[in-house]
Each structure stands twice: as C-alpha cells, then as structure tokens.
Write an enzyme that holds these catalytic residues in place. Sequence first.
Site, PDB file in Angstrom:
ATOM      1  N   HIS A   8      -4.280   1.704   7.485  1.00  0.00           N
ATOM      2  CA  HIS A   8      -2.922   2.259   7.567  1.00  0.00           C
ATOM      3  C   HIS A   8      -2.737   3.378   6.524  1.00  0.00           C
ATOM      4  CE1 HIS A   8       1.615   1.632   8.018  1.00  0.00           C
ATOM      5  NE2 HIS A   8       1.521   2.367   6.925  1.00  0.00           N
ATOM      6  N   GLU A   9      -3.212   3.111   5.297  1.00  0.00           N
ATOM      7  CA  GLU A   9      -3.017   4.107   4.221  1.00  0.00           C
ATOM      8  C   GLU A   9      -3.910   5.336   4.425  1.00  0.00           C
ATOM      9  OE1 GLU A   9      -0.441   3.622   2.649  1.00  0.00           O
ATOM     10  OE2 GLU A   9      -0.237   1.487   3.026  1.00  0.00           O
ATOM     11  N   GLN A  55       3.090  10.073   1.088  1.00  0.00           N
ATOM     12  CA  GLN A  55       4.374   9.377   1.214  1.00  0.00           C
ATOM     13  C   GLN A  55       5.312   9.668   0.046  1.00  0.00           C
ATOM     14  OE1 GLN A  55       2.497   5.339   2.098  1.00  0.00           O
ATOM     15  NE2 GLN A  55       4.433   5.228   3.214  1.00  0.00           N
ATOM     16  N   HIS A  87      -2.408   7.759   6.699  1.00  0.00           N
ATOM     17  CA  HIS A  87      -1.375   8.612   6.087  1.00  0.00           C
ATOM     18  C   HIS A  87      -1.991   9.904   5.532  1.00  0.00           C
ATOM     19  CE1 HIS A  87       2.400   6.469   6.304  1.00  0.00           C
ATOM     20  NE2 HIS A  87       1.919   5.362   5.748  1.00  0.00           N
ATOM     21  N   CYS A 123       6.041   0.039   7.425  1.00  0.00           N
ATOM     22  CA  CYS A 123       5.680   1.172   6.570  1.00  0.00           C
ATOM     23  C   CYS A 123       6.884   1.532   5.703  1.00  0.00           C
ATOM     24  CB  CYS A 123       5.286   2.361   7.453  1.00  0.00           C
ATOM     25  SG  CYS A 123       4.836   3.833   6.528  1.00  0.00           S
ATOM     26  N   LEU A 124       6.632   1.811   4.436  1.00  0.00           N
ATOM     27  CA  LEU A 124       7.731   2.166   3.534  1.00  0.00           C
ATOM     28  C   LEU A 124       8.409   3.468   3.964  1.00  0.00           C
ATOM     29  CD1 LEU A 124       6.149   1.234   0.078  1.00  0.00           C
ATOM     30  CD2 LEU A 124       7.921  -0.017   1.321  1.00  0.00           C
ATOM     31  N   GLY A 154       0.845  -1.185   0.000  1.00  0.00           N
ATOM     32  CA  GLY A 154       0.000   0.000   0.000  1.00  0.00           C
ATOM     33  C   GLY A 154       0.879   1.233   0.000  1.00  0.00           C
TER      34      GLY A 154
HETATM   35 CO    CO Z   1       2.798   3.488   5.667  1.00  0.00          CO
END
Ligand code: CO
Length: 168
Positions: free
Chosen positions: A134-135, A51, A138, A92-93, A46
């Site tokens: 989660h997304e 991000q 963000h 998380c990226l 995701g």
């Molecule tokens: Co994330």
Amino acid sequence: MAKLEIKIYPDPALRKKARLVGKAGDDERRLAYNMIETMRASNGVGLAAPQVGISKRIIVVEDVEGDNSAALTLVNPKITRKKGKAKFCEGCLSLPGISNDVVRPEFITVEALNLDGDELEINTGGILARILQHEIDHLDGIVFIDKIGFLKRKKIIKQLGAKVCMEL
Ligand code: CO
C-alpha cells in the site's frame, strides 16, 4: 518533532511519482522521524512521504511482525518478488472514513535502503506485506481505490466530494 499535515484525496501530491533519494541525510532523517510521529498520532500503521506533500521515495511502517515499539523507515523501496493472492480490507490516512477489500499478492520481497544507506531485504506475508504494498503504491501516485472495481470506486470518490470523470 512535528506533526505533519496529511494530504487528503484528491490532492495532486498523491498522484505524483515520487523522486528517488540519492543519499539520505539530515533532511531525510528529520522527515522520517516526523512521519513516524504523524503516523502514530493519526493511528495509522504506514505513511509515505507523498502523503505529507514530499516527493521522495521514503515510507515508514509499523513493524507489526517484530518489535511493536519500532517503526521501519525504508528508502527507495522496491518490490522484487510477489507470490499468491490475498484479499484484505484497507483504509488510508489520505482517504479518511473509507475502507474496502483490496486483492494483492500475499507474499512479497522488498529491497530498500535504510537511513544509513545500508541495503535491506524483507521477505514477508500477511499484514506487513499488505502495508508495504500500500505504501510503495503511494510512491507511484497510486491509492488503494485505484485497485477496486470501477463502480465501487466511483461511489467512494463521490462520497469524498471529488469529481468523477469517466475513465476511457
Ligand atoms: Co495510504
């Protein structure tokens, strides 16, 4: 086709509330396409526009419950119903190398638009529900470590080399 640069915590882009998308057009299409490329090249499931430094309410997620070759793009996603509670280990990226258990609702309903402006509703539990929450967080400037205990969070923030401030 372009791999975008992923903002790493504590980049301020990760803390901004993203702007609603009026009508998705070519820019949003290109962005979503590049976000999917970037997510896959980074082995993520995701990715949210903030991000990659774009303040728009757009997320892409792997369709882990459906056709794995397809990714979903959601515009202006909103959680309209939540049920239950589940613990799941998240990463998380934007926080490379970090993972921790996070408690969130288990089942959710998400309302969103697709890139054509059609309304869609997703009722889901399990991994997809987890990725979506989660997304969507963000988009409101929230990262998963905000949802864990203070001491653990402090340790992780130190590990990431960021400044730890007392939360009062
Ligand atoms: Co994330």
